[in-house]
Design an enzyme around this catalytic site. Structure first.
Site, mmCIF file in Angstrom:
data_model
loop_
_atom_site.group_PDB
_atom_site.id
_atom_site.type_symbol
_atom_site.label_atom_id
_atom_site.label_comp_id
_atom_site.label_asym_id
_atom_site.label_seq_id
_atom_site.Cartn_x
_atom_site.Cartn_y
_atom_site.Cartn_z
ATOM 1 N N ASP A 97 0.890 -1.248 -0.039
ATOM 2 C CA ASP A 97 -0.032 -0.029 0.122
ATOM 3 C C ASP A 97 0.813 1.128 -0.178
ATOM 4 O O ASP A 97 1.578 1.424 0.851
ATOM 5 C CB ASP A 97 -0.818 0.074 1.205
ATOM 6 C CG ASP A 97 -1.868 1.261 1.302
ATOM 7 O OD1 ASP A 97 -2.892 1.276 0.855
ATOM 8 O OD2 ASP A 97 -1.358 2.255 1.731
ATOM 9 N N TYR B 268 2.975 9.798 -0.632
ATOM 10 C CA TYR B 268 4.029 9.151 0.360
ATOM 11 C C TYR B 268 5.370 9.714 -0.332
ATOM 12 O O TYR B 268 6.359 9.256 0.390
ATOM 13 C CB TYR B 268 3.962 7.874 0.358
ATOM 14 C CG TYR B 268 2.624 7.420 1.252
ATOM 15 C CD1 TYR B 268 1.884 8.239 1.759
ATOM 16 C CD2 TYR B 268 2.232 6.073 1.301
ATOM 17 C CE1 TYR B 268 0.458 7.867 2.423
ATOM 18 C CE2 TYR B 268 1.086 5.473 1.968
ATOM 19 C CZ TYR B 268 0.159 6.250 2.571
ATOM 20 O OH TYR B 268 -0.811 6.125 3.156
ATOM 21 N N LYS C 78 -2.876 5.801 -4.282
ATOM 22 C CA LYS C 78 -3.861 6.699 -3.911
ATOM 23 C C LYS C 78 -3.723 7.980 -4.801
ATOM 24 O O LYS C 78 -2.572 8.522 -4.929
ATOM 25 C CB LYS C 78 -3.934 7.050 -2.437
ATOM 26 C CG LYS C 78 -3.832 5.677 -1.629
ATOM 27 C CD LYS C 78 -3.989 5.780 -0.125
ATOM 28 C CE LYS C 78 -3.684 4.633 0.692
ATOM 29 N NZ LYS C 78 -2.279 4.491 0.817
ATOM 30 N N HIS D 250 -7.691 9.418 -2.050
ATOM 31 C CA HIS D 250 -6.959 9.435 -0.694
ATOM 32 C C HIS D 250 -7.698 10.195 0.518
ATOM 33 O O HIS D 250 -7.714 9.734 1.460
ATOM 34 C CB HIS D 250 -5.477 10.081 -0.741
ATOM 35 C CG HIS D 250 -4.710 9.870 0.300
ATOM 36 N ND1 HIS D 250 -3.192 9.721 -0.077
ATOM 37 C CD2 HIS D 250 -4.840 9.364 1.436
ATOM 38 C CE1 HIS D 250 -2.601 9.272 0.980
ATOM 39 N NE2 HIS D 250 -3.433 9.044 2.116
HETATM 40 P P1 NAP Z 1 0.902 1.828 12.135
HETATM 41 O O1 NAP Z 1 1.308 0.590 11.082
HETATM 42 O O2 NAP Z 1 -0.237 1.917 12.920
HETATM 43 O O3 NAP Z 1 2.262 2.005 13.055
HETATM 44 C C1 NAP Z 1 3.681 2.171 12.554
HETATM 45 C C2 NAP Z 1 4.462 2.014 13.535
HETATM 46 O O4 NAP Z 1 4.386 0.891 14.573
HETATM 47 C C3 NAP Z 1 5.920 2.689 13.222
HETATM 48 O O5 NAP Z 1 6.345 3.272 14.033
HETATM 49 C C4 NAP Z 1 6.641 0.914 13.445
HETATM 50 O O6 NAP Z 1 7.972 1.141 13.919
HETATM 51 C C5 NAP Z 1 6.080 0.546 14.646
HETATM 52 N N1 NAP Z 1 5.598 -1.059 14.534
HETATM 53 C C6 NAP Z 1 5.159 -1.878 13.672
HETATM 54 N N2 NAP Z 1 5.186 -3.021 13.833
HETATM 55 C C7 NAP Z 1 5.582 -3.196 15.052
HETATM 56 C C8 NAP Z 1 5.506 -4.336 15.936
HETATM 57 N N3 NAP Z 1 5.245 -5.475 15.754
HETATM 58 N N4 NAP Z 1 6.212 -3.932 17.192
HETATM 59 C C9 NAP Z 1 6.574 -2.766 17.725
HETATM 60 N N5 NAP Z 1 6.202 -1.686 16.715
HETATM 61 C C10 NAP Z 1 5.785 -1.828 15.459
HETATM 62 O O7 NAP Z 1 0.909 3.212 11.272
HETATM 63 P P2 NAP Z 1 0.855 3.754 9.597
HETATM 64 O O8 NAP Z 1 2.024 3.634 8.859
HETATM 65 O O9 NAP Z 1 0.088 4.779 9.843
HETATM 66 O O10 NAP Z 1 -0.420 2.766 8.868
HETATM 67 C C11 NAP Z 1 -0.201 1.526 8.305
HETATM 68 C C12 NAP Z 1 -0.284 1.997 6.654
HETATM 69 O O11 NAP Z 1 -1.578 2.552 6.648
HETATM 70 C C13 NAP Z 1 0.623 3.266 6.206
HETATM 71 O O12 NAP Z 1 1.949 2.530 6.127
HETATM 72 C C14 NAP Z 1 -0.171 3.473 4.820
HETATM 73 O O13 NAP Z 1 0.308 2.551 3.981
HETATM 74 C C15 NAP Z 1 -1.479 3.455 5.733
HETATM 75 N N6 NAP Z 1 -2.028 4.635 5.891
HETATM 76 C C16 NAP Z 1 -3.059 5.412 5.441
HETATM 77 C C17 NAP Z 1 -3.463 6.520 5.652
HETATM 78 C C18 NAP Z 1 -4.540 7.147 4.686
HETATM 79 O O14 NAP Z 1 -4.867 8.450 5.070
HETATM 80 N N7 NAP Z 1 -5.252 6.443 3.954
HETATM 81 C C19 NAP Z 1 -3.127 7.340 6.763
HETATM 82 C C20 NAP Z 1 -2.028 6.516 7.582
HETATM 83 C C21 NAP Z 1 -1.542 5.146 7.201
HETATM 84 P P3 NAP Z 1 9.261 0.887 12.831
HETATM 85 O O15 NAP Z 1 8.650 1.145 11.391
HETATM 86 O O16 NAP Z 1 10.340 1.636 13.464
HETATM 87 O O17 NAP Z 1 9.456 -0.532 13.214
#
Ligand code: NAP
Length: 281
Positions: A44, A49, A74, A107
Site C-alpha cells: 500500500d 507518500y 492513492k 486518498h
Molecule cells: P501503524 O502501522 O499503526 O504503525 C507504524 C509504527 O508501528 C511504526 O512506528 C513502526 O515502527 C511500529 N511497529 C510496526 N510493527 C511493530 C511491531 N510489531 N512492534 C512494535 N512496533 C511496531 O501506522 P501507519 O504506518 O500510519 O499505518 C499503516 C499503513 O496504513 C501506512 O503505512 C499506510 O500504508 C496506511 N495509511 C493510510 C492513511 C490514509 O490516510 N489512507 C493514513 C495513515 C496510514 P518501525 O517502522 O520503526 O519498525
C-alpha cells in the site's frame, strides 16, 4: 495467505505492507524487498507518500510475477478533477513501473470527489485499474458517493485500531459491499499501544505480541490490514498472524478499548480541511 474477495470479484490479500512515512528511497526499497521476501504480496503506497519509485524498484528487483502481487496507490487531492486524474494516475504507474494497478483510491474525501470518481470509473472499465475505492470516507460521504455514481467503491481505507474500532462504519460498508481496510492498525504506537495490558495478556496465552493480537483481531473482523514497519524482525512478526485464533470472549474483551474517536484528527474538522487544502503534494 488469506484473501478477501472485493465487490467486483477481485481477490485481495487480507494482510499487506504499508509504506507511509518512509520517505528515504533506500529505506523504502529495502523494507519492501524484505516484506516481499517474507511473503507479503500486497503493498500500500500513495502519490502523497513520495515513495512510489522506491516501491516500483523493489517490485522489479524482487522478480516476483506481477500476477502474484496486489499493488495499491492513492490519488492526492491536488490532482482531483475529471481532467487531472489520468495524468496523475499515469505518473503513479510510471514510478511504480507497472502497466496496471490492482487498487486505486481517492486518498481524502475533499475537492472534486465526483469528477475524479468518474475518471477512475473509466480507468477501471478500461482494465488498467482492477478495483477502485476510497479512503477516509465517513459513512455519510460514502453513501452519497454510492448514491450518485455507477461503480460502488470496492474498499474504504479508514483509521481503525483497538482505540478506534469503527464498528458502525463497518456496518454501513457491509450494507453496500464495501471492504473495510484499516490504516494505522497500531495507532502508530499512541496511547502506549505496544504495552497495552489487555492486548498483552491475550497475546501471552498464544505466545503472540500486542501487534499480532491486534492484526488477528482485525482479520477476524474481516478487515484488511496493512501494518507498516521498517524493522525486519517486526515486518516478519506482523506477518505471523495466521497460526492462532482469538476466542469470542477475547474479541469482545478488546471492544472495551474502543474510545470511538480518532487518535489523529477528525476529517470533518474545518481547520483540518483547510490544512489539507494547503498541503500540496
Ligand atoms: P501503524 O502501522 O499503526 O504503525 C507504524 C509504527 O508501528 C511504526 O512506528 C513502526 O515502527 C511500529 N511497529 C510496526 N510493527 C511493530 C511491531 N510489531 N512492534 C512494535 N512496533 C511496531 O501506522 P501507519 O504506518 O500510519 O499505518 C499503516 C499503513 O496504513 C501506512 O503505512 C499506510 O500504508 C496506511 N495509511 C493510510 C492513511 C490514509 O490516510 N489512507 C493514513 C495513515 C496510514 P518501525 O517502522 O520503526 O519498525
Amino acid at each position: 495467505m488469506k484473501n478477501v474477495i472485493l465487490n467486483n470479484s477481485v481477490k485481495m490479500p487480507t494482510l499487506g505492507y504499508g509504506v507511509y512515512q518512509i520517505p528515504s528511497y533506500d529505506d523504502c526499497k529495502k523494507s519492501v524487498l524484505t516484506a516481499l521476501e517474507i511473503g507479503y504480496r500486497s503493498i500500500d503506497t500513495a502519490q502523497a507518500y513520495g515513495n512510489e519509485k522506491a516501491v516500483g524498484d523493489a517490485i522489479r528487483e524482487s522478480n516476483i510475477p506481477r500476477s502474484e502481487l496486489f499493488i495499491t496507490s492513492k490519488l492526492w487531492i491536488s490532482d482531483y478533477g475529471y481532467h487531472k486524474v489520468q495524468n496523475a494516475f499515469q505518473q503513479s504507474l510510471a514510478k511504480l513501473q507497472l502497466d496496471y494497478l490492482d487498487l486505486y483510491l481517492l486518498h481524502q474525501p475533499y475537492n472534486d470527489v465526483y469528477g475524479s470518481w468518474k475518471a477512475m470509473e473509466e480507468l477501471n472499465k478500461a482494465g488498467i485499474i482492477k478495483a477502485i475505492g476510497v479512503s477516509n470516507f465517513y459513512p455519510d460521504r460514502l453513501v452519497d458517493l454510492i448514491a450518485y455514481n455507477e461503480i460502488i467503491p470496492a474498499l474504504n481505507q479508514i483509521e481503525t485500531h483497538p482505540f478506534h474500532q469503527r464498528y458502525e462504519d463497518q456496518l454501513t460498508m457491509r450494507k453496500y459491499g464495501v471492504q473495510h481496510e484499516s490504516w494505522a492498525p497500531f495507532a502508530e504506537g499512541q496511547h502506549n499501544f505496544f504495552t497495552n495490558e489487555l492486548l498483552g495478556n491475550i497475546g501471552a496465552k498464544y505466545g503472540k505480541s500486542v501487534a499480532q493480537v491486534t492484526l488477528r483481531w482485525m482479520i477476524q473482523r474481516d478487515i484488511v490490514v496493512i501494518p507498516k514497519s521498517v524493522t525486519p524482525a517486526r515486518i516478519r512478526e506482523n506477518f505471523e498472524v495466521f497460526n492462532f485464533e482469538l476466542t469470542e470472549e477475547e474479541m469482545l474483551a478488546i471492544k472495551s478499548l474502543d474510545r470511538k474517536a480518532s487518535s489523529f484528527f477528525d476529517h470533518r474538522d474545518a481547520d483540518r480541511v483547510e490544512w489539507f487544502s494547503k498541503l500540496n503534494r
